[in-house]
Design a protein around this motif. Structure first.
Motif, PDB file in Angstrom:
ATOM      1  N   TRP A 114       0.861  -1.175   0.069  1.00  0.00           N
ATOM      2  CA  TRP A 114      -0.031  -0.001   0.067  1.00  0.00           C
ATOM      3  C   TRP A 114       0.852   1.192   0.110  1.00  0.00           C
ATOM      4  CZ3 TRP A 114      -1.149   4.568   2.066  1.00  0.00           C
ATOM      5  CH2 TRP A 114      -2.349   5.085   1.933  1.00  0.00           C
ATOM      6  N   PHE A 115       2.026   1.061   0.691  1.00  0.00           N
ATOM      7  CA  PHE A 115       2.879   2.259   0.847  1.00  0.00           C
ATOM      8  C   PHE A 115       3.870   2.727  -0.320  1.00  0.00           C
ATOM      9  CE2 PHE A 115       1.891   0.987   5.093  1.00  0.00           C
ATOM     10  CZ  PHE A 115       1.514   2.215   5.628  1.00  0.00           C
ATOM     11  N   ASP A 116       3.827   1.856  -1.462  1.00  0.00           N
ATOM     12  CA  ASP A 116       4.553   1.826  -2.724  1.00  0.00           C
ATOM     13  C   ASP A 116       4.554   3.257  -3.283  1.00  0.00           C
ATOM     14  OD1 ASP A 116       5.501  -0.609  -2.284  1.00  0.00           O
ATOM     15  OD2 ASP A 116       4.423  -1.400  -4.007  1.00  0.00           O
ATOM     16  N   GLY A 117       2.955   3.706  -3.424  1.00  0.00           N
ATOM     17  CA  GLY A 117       3.073   5.198  -4.170  1.00  0.00           C
ATOM     18  C   GLY A 117       3.657   6.171  -3.136  1.00  0.00           C
ATOM     19  N   PRO A 118       2.897   6.372  -1.854  1.00  0.00           N
ATOM     20  CA  PRO A 118       3.427   7.451  -1.024  1.00  0.00           C
ATOM     21  C   PRO A 118       4.943   7.414  -0.702  1.00  0.00           C
ATOM     22  CG  PRO A 118       1.440   6.415   0.019  1.00  0.00           C
ATOM     23  CD  PRO A 118       1.780   5.503  -1.357  1.00  0.00           C
ATOM     24  N   LEU A 119       5.272   6.203  -0.621  1.00  0.00           N
ATOM     25  CA  LEU A 119       6.834   6.336  -0.192  1.00  0.00           C
ATOM     26  C   LEU A 119       7.811   6.513  -1.217  1.00  0.00           C
ATOM     27  CD1 LEU A 119       6.969   3.653   2.634  1.00  0.00           C
ATOM     28  CD2 LEU A 119       6.945   6.140   2.712  1.00  0.00           C
ATOM     29  N   GLY A 141      -5.401   0.990   9.235  1.00  0.00           N
ATOM     30  CA  GLY A 141      -4.270   2.012   9.679  1.00  0.00           C
ATOM     31  C   GLY A 141      -3.246   2.450   8.874  1.00  0.00           C
ATOM     32  N   GLU A 142      -3.438   1.874   7.451  1.00  0.00           N
ATOM     33  CA  GLU A 142      -2.334   2.643   6.436  1.00  0.00           C
ATOM     34  C   GLU A 142      -2.541   4.034   6.199  1.00  0.00           C
ATOM     35  OE1 GLU A 142      -4.225  -0.291   6.338  1.00  0.00           O
ATOM     36  OE2 GLU A 142      -2.410  -1.765   6.656  1.00  0.00           O
ATOM     37  N   VAL A 143      -3.641   4.401   5.967  1.00  0.00           N
ATOM     38  CA  VAL A 143      -3.869   5.946   5.552  1.00  0.00           C
ATOM     39  C   VAL A 143      -3.427   6.699   6.816  1.00  0.00           C
ATOM     40  CG1 VAL A 143      -5.843   7.691   5.031  1.00  0.00           C
ATOM     41  CG2 VAL A 143      -5.634   5.199   3.750  1.00  0.00           C
ATOM     42  N   ALA A 144      -3.955   6.213   7.754  1.00  0.00           N
ATOM     43  CA  ALA A 144      -3.594   7.262   9.066  1.00  0.00           C
ATOM     44  C   ALA A 144      -2.078   7.225   9.324  1.00  0.00           C
ATOM     45  CB  ALA A 144      -4.086   6.631  10.203  1.00  0.00           C
ATOM     46  N   ALA A 145      -1.467   6.106   8.904  1.00  0.00           N
ATOM     47  CA  ALA A 145       0.082   6.153   8.952  1.00  0.00           C
ATOM     48  C   ALA A 145       0.921   6.952   8.162  1.00  0.00           C
ATOM     49  CB  ALA A 145       0.569   4.644   9.112  1.00  0.00           C
ATOM     50  N   THR A 146       0.241   7.132   6.984  1.00  0.00           N
ATOM     51  CA  THR A 146       0.737   8.089   5.993  1.00  0.00           C
ATOM     52  C   THR A 146       0.619   9.402   6.426  1.00  0.00           C
ATOM     53  OG1 THR A 146       0.127   6.150   4.049  1.00  0.00           O
ATOM     54  CG2 THR A 146       0.794   8.167   3.573  1.00  0.00           C
ATOM     55  N   VAL A 147      -0.518   9.605   6.898  1.00  0.00           N
ATOM     56  CA  VAL A 147      -0.915  11.046   7.297  1.00  0.00           C
ATOM     57  C   VAL A 147       0.344  11.183   8.273  1.00  0.00           C
ATOM     58  CG1 VAL A 147      -2.371  12.528   8.786  1.00  0.00           C
ATOM     59  CG2 VAL A 147      -3.242  11.024   6.974  1.00  0.00           C
ATOM     60  N   VAL A 148       0.581  10.447   9.407  1.00  0.00           N
ATOM     61  CA  VAL A 148       1.690  10.635  10.547  1.00  0.00           C
ATOM     62  C   VAL A 148       2.881  10.909   9.781  1.00  0.00           C
ATOM     63  CG1 VAL A 148       2.780   9.697  12.243  1.00  0.00           C
ATOM     64  CG2 VAL A 148       0.241   9.513  12.286  1.00  0.00           C
ATOM     65  N   ILE A 149       3.118   9.924   8.855  1.00  0.00           N
ATOM     66  CA  ILE A 149       4.629   9.787   8.392  1.00  0.00           C
ATOM     67  C   ILE A 149       4.698  11.278   7.504  1.00  0.00           C
ATOM     68  CG2 ILE A 149       6.190   8.841   6.282  1.00  0.00           C
ATOM     69  CD1 ILE A 149       4.637   6.163   7.161  1.00  0.00           C
ATOM     70  N   GLU A 150       3.902  11.779   6.816  1.00  0.00           N
ATOM     71  CA  GLU A 150       3.947  12.897   5.960  1.00  0.00           C
ATOM     72  C   GLU A 150       4.282  14.384   6.844  1.00  0.00           C
ATOM     73  OE1 GLU A 150       2.132  14.264   2.612  1.00  0.00           O
ATOM     74  OE2 GLU A 150       2.297  12.463   1.598  1.00  0.00           O
ATOM     75  N   ALA A 151       3.124  14.171   7.949  1.00  0.00           N
ATOM     76  CA  ALA A 151       3.427  15.296   8.935  1.00  0.00           C
ATOM     77  C   ALA A 151       4.863  15.482   9.493  1.00  0.00           C
ATOM     78  CB  ALA A 151       2.140  15.307   9.786  1.00  0.00           C
ATOM     79  N   VAL A 152       5.145  14.193   9.842  1.00  0.00           N
ATOM     80  CA  VAL A 152       6.428  14.129  10.759  1.00  0.00           C
ATOM     81  C   VAL A 152       7.831  14.320   9.725  1.00  0.00           C
ATOM     82  CG1 VAL A 152       7.950  12.550  11.773  1.00  0.00           C
ATOM     83  CG2 VAL A 152       5.705  12.664  12.648  1.00  0.00           C
ATOM     84  N   THR A 153       7.607  13.906   8.612  1.00  0.00           N
ATOM     85  CA  THR A 153       8.815  13.476   7.768  1.00  0.00           C
ATOM     86  C   THR A 153       9.142  15.387   7.038  1.00  0.00           C
ATOM     87  OG1 THR A 153       8.432  11.471   6.960  1.00  0.00           O
ATOM     88  CG2 THR A 153       9.841  12.808   5.509  1.00  0.00           C
TER      89      THR A 153
END
Ligand code: SAM
Length: 251
Positions: free
Chosen positions: A15-20, A164-176
């Motif tokens: 799922w994370f292939d795109g965002p990452l 939780g994948e979308v939620a994790a992506t939100v956290v990763i974007e905001a933190v990174t």
């Protein structure tokens, strides 16, 4: 301290292939500003179906994610162990999950019942050296994982997602984007919504007029002091009308 390593535990690593691999987050990962590691929870299962869920005790709809699988996975990720080193072990550390040489890294379980995710929490997490994100699915995760594995429970809003994948992506974007050097313009993360408790002022670019709407004159005046004052007033006004709760938080 600043975040160096982030581990994600999920049943859908793909799922994370795109965002990452996209935009500034993709660049931060590709250039090693963030050591981001994906782990497939199913690698920590014992049966040939690679089951991570089971029926709920007490009955009811849906399936619950199994605690044993999550405990093995967390222990492996925290201690950099391969799945074979932990899967199937019975109570290797009966009182808790074992972390060699210190406390467990900050381990965030994404859940609708968690603490609301905010820019302030993003700043807090960005200051950790390591972060582990746990993505639930189905009806959620066995309560003992909340107790024994998670250091934090975080929600991205008052609604329920599939996982939780979308939620994790939100956290990763905001933190990174708070990590040094990730956002090109060094000022951006300090000069935007929530950074100082206000929403951000409105932005304009060329053309100066579109469909009869003209850019506010002060922005083309060349008077930097007047621009700063206008922006501050706009930010205060926007916050007062749209998010008065943010102003209350300051009091
Ligand atoms: N039964 C749970 C409840 O009512 O609170 C919802 C489970 S949800 C279908 C499955 C997973 O999605 C959760 O375990 C969690 O990891 C994730 N999730 C759903 N909504 C979320 C939110 N608002 N914030 C963070 N994670 C969320």
């Amino acid at each position: 301290m600043t975040l160096r390593r982030l581990d994600i535990l999920t049943i859908f690593p793909g799922w994370f292939d795109g965002p990452l691999s996209t935009s500034l987050l993709g660049k931060a990962v590709a250039e090693g500003q963030l050591d981001l590691r994906l782990h497939d929870l199913r690698d920590f299962t014992t049966d040939r179906h690679r089951s991570v869920d089971d029926t709920p005790y007490g009955g009811g709809a849906g399936m619950v994610m199994r605690p044993d699988v999550w405990l093995w996975a967390a222990e492996a990720v925290w201690n950099d162990l391969r799945p074979q080193a932990v899967v199937g072990r019975s109570d290797p550390h009966p009182d808790a999950v074992h972390v060699a040489g210190g406390p467990r890294p900050r381990t965030v379980l994404l859940t609708p019942r968690g603490r609301p995710f905010t820019q302030s929490l993003a700043r807090d997490l960005a200051a950790e050296e390591r972060l582990v994100l746990l993505c639930g699915r189905y009806e959620g995760i066995d309560e003992r994982v909340h107790d024994l594995v998670a250091t934090d429970e975080v929600s991205i809003g008052d609604y329920v997602l599939f996982g939780g994948e979308v939620a994790a992506t939100v956290v990763i974007e905001a933190v990174t984007r708070l990590l040094p050097g990730v956002v090109g313009n060094e000022d951006s993360p300090t000069d935007e919504s929530f950074a100082d408790g206000l929403l951000e002022y409105p932005h304009y670019t060329r053309p100066a007029e579109v469909r009869g709407r003209v850019v506010p004159q002060v922005l083309t005046s060349g008077d930097h002091g007047a621009v700063a004052t206008w922006r501050r007033r706009q930010a205060e006004e926007l916050t007062r009308t749209r998010r008065p709760d943010l102003l209350d938080e300051d009091e």
